[in-house]
Design an enzyme around this catalytic site. Structure first.
Site, mmCIF file in Angstrom:
data_model
loop_
_atom_site.group_PDB
_atom_site.id
_atom_site.type_symbol
_atom_site.label_atom_id
_atom_site.label_comp_id
_atom_site.label_asym_id
_atom_site.label_seq_id
_atom_site.Cartn_x
_atom_site.Cartn_y
_atom_site.Cartn_z
ATOM 1 N N GLY A 56 -2.100 7.156 0.992
ATOM 2 C CA GLY A 56 -3.054 7.060 0.008
ATOM 3 C C GLY A 56 -2.550 6.703 -1.342
ATOM 4 O O GLY A 56 -1.552 5.931 -1.379
ATOM 5 N N CYS A 57 -3.231 7.304 -2.364
ATOM 6 C CA CYS A 57 -2.852 6.741 -3.747
ATOM 7 C C CYS A 57 -1.624 7.119 -3.981
ATOM 8 O O CYS A 57 -1.096 7.975 -3.611
ATOM 9 C CB CYS A 57 -3.854 7.499 -4.801
ATOM 10 N N PHE A 58 -0.630 5.849 -4.388
ATOM 11 C CA PHE A 58 0.781 6.065 -4.616
ATOM 12 C C PHE A 58 1.252 7.079 -5.666
ATOM 13 O O PHE A 58 2.443 7.593 -5.654
ATOM 14 C CB PHE A 58 1.463 4.812 -4.686
#
Length: 222
Positions: free
Chosen positions: A56-58
């Site tokens: 997912g979003c880093f």
């Protein structure tokens, strides 16, 4: 009325939020001792090692691993595509084949690769979601592991199989084992959680990861 462009960080946050409905964060293991342990690894690994993980979003994955004992550095970036397209604007089109990922440099004498995977699976993200992670939708938000050598690939494959056999999750694990180079993301993405603790996205989706690490695996938290 002309549309005023958003500042770069605001635009980034808007893209990272996506348009999907907000979903609740998954429950962390009720009994940490019951969560399957990672497979044993060959002893005697010397020198700093690298793990590349996508979940997912880093922003949240980076911030999470920065708090794991034995981790020396974490870099947000893109994995699985080519260098020419490794930019946030290009990756956000969902056409480049990249995944938002992190590059974790760790000391194997303090933390094993398998232990990093245990954190990744148990409190880092929901490995049962396909091409998304809660409000973020698209293949760039997929769950993936990018082994850096054959030993890591063997550990990752064995652990995914063990988690499935133990029915650690109510749905099948969607995490894929992939190949591909890692490219660092733009400077404004680096250390985003640490620099922006009051950001709405961080507070809603990423702060709970740190809390889960601290309560579920206290010996690993720093």
């Amino acid at each position: 009325m002309p549309i005023r462009p958003l500042p770069l960080v605001a635009l980034t946050a808007a893209l990272c939020l996506g348009a999907a409905a907000v979903a609740a964060w998954p429950e962390t293991p009720a009994n940490a001792a019951a969560f399957p342990a990672p497979p044993a690894e060959k002893p005697g690994i010397k020198g700093d090692q690298v793990a590349v993980l996508a979940g997912g979003c880093f922003w949240g994955i980076e911030g999470l691993f920065e708090h794991v004992r034995g981790v020396k550095s974490v870099t947000a970036g893109y994995a699985g595509g080519v260098k020419a397209d490794a930019t946030y604007r290009a990756v956000s089109t969902e056409k480049t084949g990249h995944a938002e990922a992190v590059r974790v440099v760790y000391d194997p004498s303090q933390v094993s690769y398998g232990t990093l995977l245990k954190v990744f699976f148990s409190v880092g993200h929901d490995p049962t979601q396909v091409n998304r992670q809660f409000p973020d939708v698209g293949p760039s938000y997929r769950s993936a592991i990018f082994p850096q050598n054959s030993a890591q690939r063997e550990v990752a494959a064995s652990y995914i199989a063990a988690l499935g056999k133990a029915q650690a999750f109510s749905k099948p694990i969607a995490t894929k084992i992939e190949t591909g180079a890692f490219y660092p993301a733009e400077s404004y993405h680096q250390d985003f959680l640490r620099r922006n603790p009051d950001n709405g996205y961080i507070r809603r989706y990423d702060a709970p990861k740190l809390a889960a690490l601290r309560t579920t695996w206290p010996a690993l938290y720093r």
